[in-house]
Write a protein that holds these residues in place. Structure first.
Motif, PDB file in Angstrom:
ATOM      1  N   ASN A 173    -113.240   5.823 -39.643  1.00 52.56           N
ATOM      2  CA  ASN A 173    -114.072   7.026 -39.705  1.00 52.56           C
ATOM      3  C   ASN A 173    -114.549   7.186 -41.143  1.00 52.56           C
ATOM      4  OD1 ASN A 173    -113.137   9.317 -37.146  1.00 52.56           O
ATOM      5  ND2 ASN A 173    -112.489   7.193 -37.254  1.00 52.56           N
ATOM      6  N   TYR A 174    -115.829   6.969 -41.389  1.00 50.41           N
ATOM      7  CA  TYR A 174    -116.370   7.068 -42.739  1.00 50.41           C
ATOM      8  C   TYR A 174    -116.881   8.496 -42.969  1.00 50.41           C
ATOM      9  CZ  TYR A 174    -116.083   2.002 -42.969  1.00 50.41           C
ATOM     10  OH  TYR A 174    -115.625   0.712 -42.971  1.00 50.41           O
ATOM     11  N   LEU A 175    -116.323   9.149 -43.995  1.00 47.92           N
ATOM     12  CA  LEU A 175    -116.623  10.553 -44.265  1.00 47.92           C
ATOM     13  C   LEU A 175    -117.843  10.682 -45.167  1.00 47.92           C
ATOM     14  CD1 LEU A 175    -115.849  13.601 -44.198  1.00 47.92           C
ATOM     15  CD2 LEU A 175    -114.469  13.137 -46.243  1.00 47.92           C
ATOM     16  N   TYR A 176    -118.770  11.563 -44.771  1.00 45.11           N
ATOM     17  CA  TYR A 176    -119.930  11.929 -45.571  1.00 45.11           C
ATOM     18  C   TYR A 176    -119.865  13.439 -45.795  1.00 45.11           C
ATOM     19  CZ  TYR A 176    -121.818   7.275 -44.772  1.00 45.11           C
ATOM     20  OH  TYR A 176    -121.998   5.920 -44.750  1.00 45.11           O
ATOM     21  N   LEU A 207    -108.795  15.789 -40.459  1.00 45.25           N
ATOM     22  CA  LEU A 207    -109.249  16.248 -41.766  1.00 45.25           C
ATOM     23  C   LEU A 207    -109.908  17.608 -41.579  1.00 45.25           C
ATOM     24  CD1 LEU A 207    -109.700  15.780 -44.777  1.00 45.25           C
ATOM     25  CD2 LEU A 207    -111.835  14.604 -44.202  1.00 45.25           C
ATOM     26  N   TYR A 208    -109.320  18.630 -42.187  1.00 43.11           N
ATOM     27  CA  TYR A 208    -109.811  19.996 -42.053  1.00 43.11           C
ATOM     28  C   TYR A 208    -110.651  20.369 -43.274  1.00 43.11           C
ATOM     29  CZ  TYR A 208    -106.543  20.640 -38.178  1.00 43.11           C
ATOM     30  OH  TYR A 208    -105.868  20.528 -36.981  1.00 43.11           O
ATOM     31  N   ALA A 209    -111.666  21.202 -43.019  1.00 47.83           N
ATOM     32  CA  ALA A 209    -112.492  21.691 -44.126  1.00 47.83           C
ATOM     33  C   ALA A 209    -111.662  22.525 -45.089  1.00 47.83           C
ATOM     34  CB  ALA A 209    -113.660  22.501 -43.577  1.00 47.83           C
ATOM     35  N   LYS A 249    -113.062  20.610 -38.402  1.00 48.31           N
ATOM     36  CA  LYS A 249    -112.232  19.439 -38.574  1.00 48.31           C
ATOM     37  C   LYS A 249    -112.922  18.226 -37.988  1.00 48.31           C
ATOM     38  CE  LYS A 249    -109.642  19.866 -34.228  1.00 48.31           C
ATOM     39  NZ  LYS A 249    -108.314  19.920 -33.605  1.00 48.31           N
ATOM     40  N   VAL A 250    -112.558  17.046 -38.486  1.00 49.52           N
ATOM     41  CA  VAL A 250    -113.088  15.786 -37.972  1.00 49.52           C
ATOM     42  C   VAL A 250    -111.921  14.819 -37.832  1.00 49.52           C
ATOM     43  CG1 VAL A 250    -115.439  15.993 -38.877  1.00 49.52           C
ATOM     44  CG2 VAL A 250    -113.643  15.063 -40.334  1.00 49.52           C
ATOM     45  N   ARG A 254    -104.843   9.960 -33.165  1.00 47.89           N
ATOM     46  CA  ARG A 254    -103.881   8.880 -33.323  1.00 47.89           C
ATOM     47  C   ARG A 254    -104.511   7.512 -33.543  1.00 47.89           C
ATOM     48  NH1 ARG A 254    -101.483   5.380 -29.887  1.00 47.89           N
ATOM     49  NH2 ARG A 254    -102.714   6.217 -28.164  1.00 47.89           N
ATOM     50  N   VAL A 255    -105.750   7.287 -33.087  1.00 49.70           N
ATOM     51  CA  VAL A 255    -106.328   5.939 -33.126  1.00 49.70           C
ATOM     52  C   VAL A 255    -107.317   5.753 -34.265  1.00 49.70           C
ATOM     53  CG1 VAL A 255    -106.037   5.622 -30.644  1.00 49.70           C
ATOM     54  CG2 VAL A 255    -108.166   6.610 -31.521  1.00 49.70           C
ATOM     55  N   SER A 256    -107.414   6.705 -35.203  1.00 46.26           N
ATOM     56  CA  SER A 256    -108.452   6.618 -36.225  1.00 46.26           C
ATOM     57  C   SER A 256    -107.851   6.709 -37.616  1.00 46.26           C
ATOM     58  CB  SER A 256    -109.479   7.744 -36.042  1.00 46.26           C
ATOM     59  OG  SER A 256    -108.884   9.011 -36.277  1.00 46.26           O
ATOM     60  N   THR A 257    -108.620   6.250 -38.591  1.00 49.17           N
ATOM     61  CA  THR A 257    -108.251   6.366 -39.996  1.00 49.17           C
ATOM     62  C   THR A 257    -109.517   6.633 -40.796  1.00 49.17           C
ATOM     63  OG1 THR A 257    -107.107   5.293 -41.831  1.00 49.17           O
ATOM     64  CG2 THR A 257    -108.496   3.898 -40.470  1.00 49.17           C
ATOM     65  N   PHE A 258    -109.370   7.301 -41.934  1.00 46.05           N
ATOM     66  CA  PHE A 258    -110.519   7.755 -42.703  1.00 46.05           C
ATOM     67  C   PHE A 258    -110.818   6.818 -43.866  1.00 46.05           C
ATOM     68  CE2 PHE A 258    -109.218  11.778 -40.735  1.00 46.05           C
ATOM     69  CZ  PHE A 258    -110.445  12.241 -40.283  1.00 46.05           C
ATOM     70  N   TYR A 259    -112.121   6.689 -44.132  1.00 46.28           N
ATOM     71  CA  TYR A 259    -112.615   6.047 -45.337  1.00 46.28           C
ATOM     72  C   TYR A 259    -113.705   6.948 -45.918  1.00 46.28           C
ATOM     73  CZ  TYR A 259    -110.276   1.695 -44.032  1.00 46.28           C
ATOM     74  OH  TYR A 259    -109.339   0.762 -43.715  1.00 46.28           O
ATOM     75  N   VAL A 260    -113.981   6.796 -47.195  1.00 48.94           N
ATOM     76  CA  VAL A 260    -115.033   7.584 -47.833  1.00 48.94           C
ATOM     77  C   VAL A 260    -116.353   6.846 -47.722  1.00 48.94           C
ATOM     78  CG1 VAL A 260    -115.867   8.526 -50.001  1.00 48.94           C
ATOM     79  CG2 VAL A 260    -113.455   8.742 -49.408  1.00 48.94           C
ATOM     80  N   GLY A 261    -117.320   7.470 -47.063  1.00 48.93           N
ATOM     81  CA  GLY A 261    -118.658   6.911 -46.993  1.00 48.93           C
ATOM     82  C   GLY A 261    -119.494   7.349 -48.180  1.00 48.93           C
TER      83      GLY A 261
END
Length: 269
Positions: A173-176, A207-209, A249-250, A254-261
């Motif tokens: 999950n790439y965060l913008y 990930l919560y605001a 929130k985004v 359980r099946v996802s992980t975050f990266y910074v976009g």
């Protein structure tokens, strides 16, 4: 009419028509006003989209036609619409077997268009760049932990189970994010804090605001502009790419992980 396209560098909404043969003086008659339409088709060029950017992502406006007048025909807020028949001059990945996605055994196929239109060019076939004869460079990014875990799982001297174990990466999950705040530390320092916070999340965490607001306030930000809209670009196991937008929130759990976009911070003093 051979083609219809926008004029390069035009500040107005002017269109250009290219005809098969030029009109000779005196043969065109009086000026005629007309509109050329292709029913049900909307087109957005890279030239238009270069100024349509939000949170690090480009977007295109799509006009919807209601089935009738009145509130009963309105679409509810935050309704997810799925486009059909969409075509774009870019690239996409497909996978031959979804059960192998994000593993070392996955076989992906890259599908690319025959041409692309550079931003600033007129939207005509003549201005497009053909990929035929061009050099294309591919950059791969691999997860070292997945490679190490897979090597351990298939090592004959180490494994104790009579099974073939497949190690797969979580859905990325790439965060913008775009945020404005008053006071506090510099944008570069807060970007590093946000990256560190995201890397500390577990797979099942959202990930919560409010978490991001807390990161800004920990660096003595006096105030943060709300709502704090977050967009994540998610790669699914079938290699579809979807965007999720939320001010709360985004994350897929359980099946996802975050990266910074892309993180765009703006500080006011």
């Amino acid at each position: 009419v051979v083609s219809v396209g926008y004029l390069s560098g035009s500040t107005c909404d002017h269109m250009r028509l290219q005809l098969e043969a030029p009109f000779l003086a005196g043969q065109a008659g009086n000026s005629q006003h007309f509109i050329i339409e292709r029913p049900g088709v909307q087109r957005t060029s890279s030239t238009q989209m270069q100024n349509q950017k939000e949170g690090g992502l480009y977007y295109a406006d799509v006009e919807l036609v209601s089935l009738g007048p009145g509130n009963e025909f309105n679409i509810m807020r935050d309704t997810l619409l799925v486009p059909r028949g969409h075509k774009s001059e870019g690239w996409r990945l497909t996978t031959l077997d979804e059960t192998l996605t994000f593993s070392e055994r996955e076989q992906t196929v890259l599908k690319m268009g025959r041409r692309f239109l550079k931003p600033g060019q007129t939207d005509t076939p003549e201005q497009a760049t053909l990929l035929s004869g061009q050099y294309v460079e591919f950059n791969y990014e691999k997860a070292t932990l997945v490679e190490q875990a897979q090597a351990f799982a298939q090592e004959e001297l180490e494994r104790t189970l009579n099974a073939s174990i497949l190690v797969r990466h979580l859905e990325p999950n790439y965060l913008y994010l775009s945020a404005s705040y008053v006071g506090g530390s510099s944008e570069e320092l807060l970007k590093a804090d946000i990256l560190s916070f995201i890397q500390g999340l577990r797979a099942e965490d959202f990930l919560y605001a409010s978490d991001l607001v807390g990161v800004l306030q920990n660096r003595h930000a006096e105030s943060v502009s709300l709502p704090l809209v977050m967009v994540t670009v998610v790669w699914k196991t079938d290699r579809r790419v979807i965007a999720e937008r939320s001010s709360n929130k985004v994350g897929a759990g359980r099946v996802s992980t975050f990266y910074v976009g892309n993180i765009n911070l703006s500080r006011s003093l």
